[in-house]
Motif scaffolding. Structure first.
Motif, PDB file in Angstrom:
ATOM      1  N   VAL A  79      -6.707  19.622  20.219  1.00 29.72           N
ATOM      2  CA  VAL A  79      -7.556  20.051  21.353  1.00 29.72           C
ATOM      3  C   VAL A  79      -8.975  20.198  21.193  1.00 29.72           C
ATOM      4  CG1 VAL A  79      -7.858  21.416  23.432  1.00 29.72           C
ATOM      5  CG2 VAL A  79      -5.423  20.692  22.812  1.00 29.72           C
ATOM      6  N   GLY A  80      -9.134  21.121  20.094  1.00 25.66           N
ATOM      7  CA  GLY A  80     -10.431  21.536  19.370  1.00 25.66           C
ATOM      8  C   GLY A  80     -11.234  20.780  18.646  1.00 25.66           C
ATOM      9  N   TYR A  89      -0.281  10.908  20.846  1.00 25.54           N
ATOM     10  CA  TYR A  89      -0.588  12.116  21.927  1.00 25.54           C
ATOM     11  C   TYR A  89      -2.028  11.822  22.164  1.00 25.54           C
ATOM     12  CZ  TYR A  89       3.689  14.460  19.866  1.00 25.54           C
ATOM     13  OH  TYR A  89       5.099  14.856  19.598  1.00 25.54           O
ATOM     14  N   THR A  90      -2.625  10.783  21.817  1.00 23.63           N
ATOM     15  CA  THR A  90      -4.122  10.557  22.059  1.00 23.63           C
ATOM     16  C   THR A  90      -4.433  10.708  23.452  1.00 23.63           C
ATOM     17  OG1 THR A  90      -4.274   9.098  20.026  1.00 23.63           O
ATOM     18  CG2 THR A  90      -6.039   9.005  21.674  1.00 23.63           C
ATOM     19  N   LYS A  91      -4.020  10.028  24.434  1.00 24.71           N
ATOM     20  CA  LYS A  91      -4.202  10.167  25.599  1.00 24.71           C
ATOM     21  C   LYS A  91      -3.962  11.462  26.312  1.00 24.71           C
ATOM     22  CE  LYS A  91      -3.423   7.841  30.014  1.00 24.71           C
ATOM     23  NZ  LYS A  91      -2.893   6.750  30.868  1.00 24.71           N
ATOM     24  N   LEU A  92      -2.675  11.888  25.867  1.00 25.10           N
ATOM     25  CA  LEU A  92      -2.407  13.356  26.506  1.00 25.10           C
ATOM     26  C   LEU A  92      -3.271  14.199  26.172  1.00 25.10           C
ATOM     27  CD1 LEU A  92      -0.216  15.090  28.045  1.00 25.10           C
ATOM     28  CD2 LEU A  92       1.233  14.948  25.782  1.00 25.10           C
ATOM     29  N   VAL A  93      -3.518  14.613  24.791  1.00 26.15           N
ATOM     30  CA  VAL A  93      -4.394  15.567  24.218  1.00 26.15           C
ATOM     31  C   VAL A  93      -5.692  15.438  24.957  1.00 26.15           C
ATOM     32  CG1 VAL A  93      -5.585  16.394  22.271  1.00 26.15           C
ATOM     33  CG2 VAL A  93      -3.028  15.923  21.997  1.00 26.15           C
ATOM     34  N   ALA A  94      -6.239  14.189  25.185  1.00 31.08           N
ATOM     35  CA  ALA A  94      -7.596  14.103  25.691  1.00 31.08           C
ATOM     36  C   ALA A  94      -7.589  14.639  27.174  1.00 31.08           C
ATOM     37  CB  ALA A  94      -7.819  12.601  25.833  1.00 31.08           C
ATOM     38  N   GLN A  95      -6.597  14.463  27.789  1.00 36.05           N
ATOM     39  CA  GLN A  95      -6.362  15.119  29.339  1.00 36.05           C
ATOM     40  C   GLN A  95      -6.282  16.605  29.214  1.00 36.05           C
ATOM     41  OE1 GLN A  95      -2.677  13.133  30.612  1.00 36.05           O
ATOM     42  NE2 GLN A  95      -3.730  11.410  31.499  1.00 36.05           N
TER      43      GLN A  95
END
Length: 90
Positions: A62-63, A72-78
């Motif tokens: 996230v940071g 997890y790319t899209k989820l972490v971007a959200q």
């Protein structure tokens, strides 16, 4: 016995706010409050898998300090969109 959608959401809300580090409590509980009720079953399954990951890894994703696994790319971007001021000053 299969977990109902309602029970899964309740469990995941709790797991979102009871993490190993306070920053992840804040980030994930805010994300869950804003998005979990509208998630599809597939989205819930992916978020549940993310919740099983190590807090320090998620915080690094996230940071922006660590590369995010492809799944997890899209989820972490959200999640990151709502984490400004928590992961870094605004």
């Amino acid at each position: 016995m299969t977990e109902t959608r309602e029970a899964m959401i309740k469990r995941m809300r709790m797991r979102s706010m009871r993490r190993g580090i306070k920053e992840m409590d804040l980030i994930l509980s805010a994300y869950a409050d804003a998005h979990i009720a509208d998630m599809t079953d597939a989205d819930l399954a992916l978020y549940d898998a993310l919740l099983a990951e190590n807090d320090h890894d998620i915080y690094g994703w996230v940071g922006g300090q660590l590369a995010v696994p492809e799944e997890y790319t899209k989820l972490v971007a959200q999640i990151t969109e709502g984490a400004h001021g928590i992961t870094r000053p605004t």
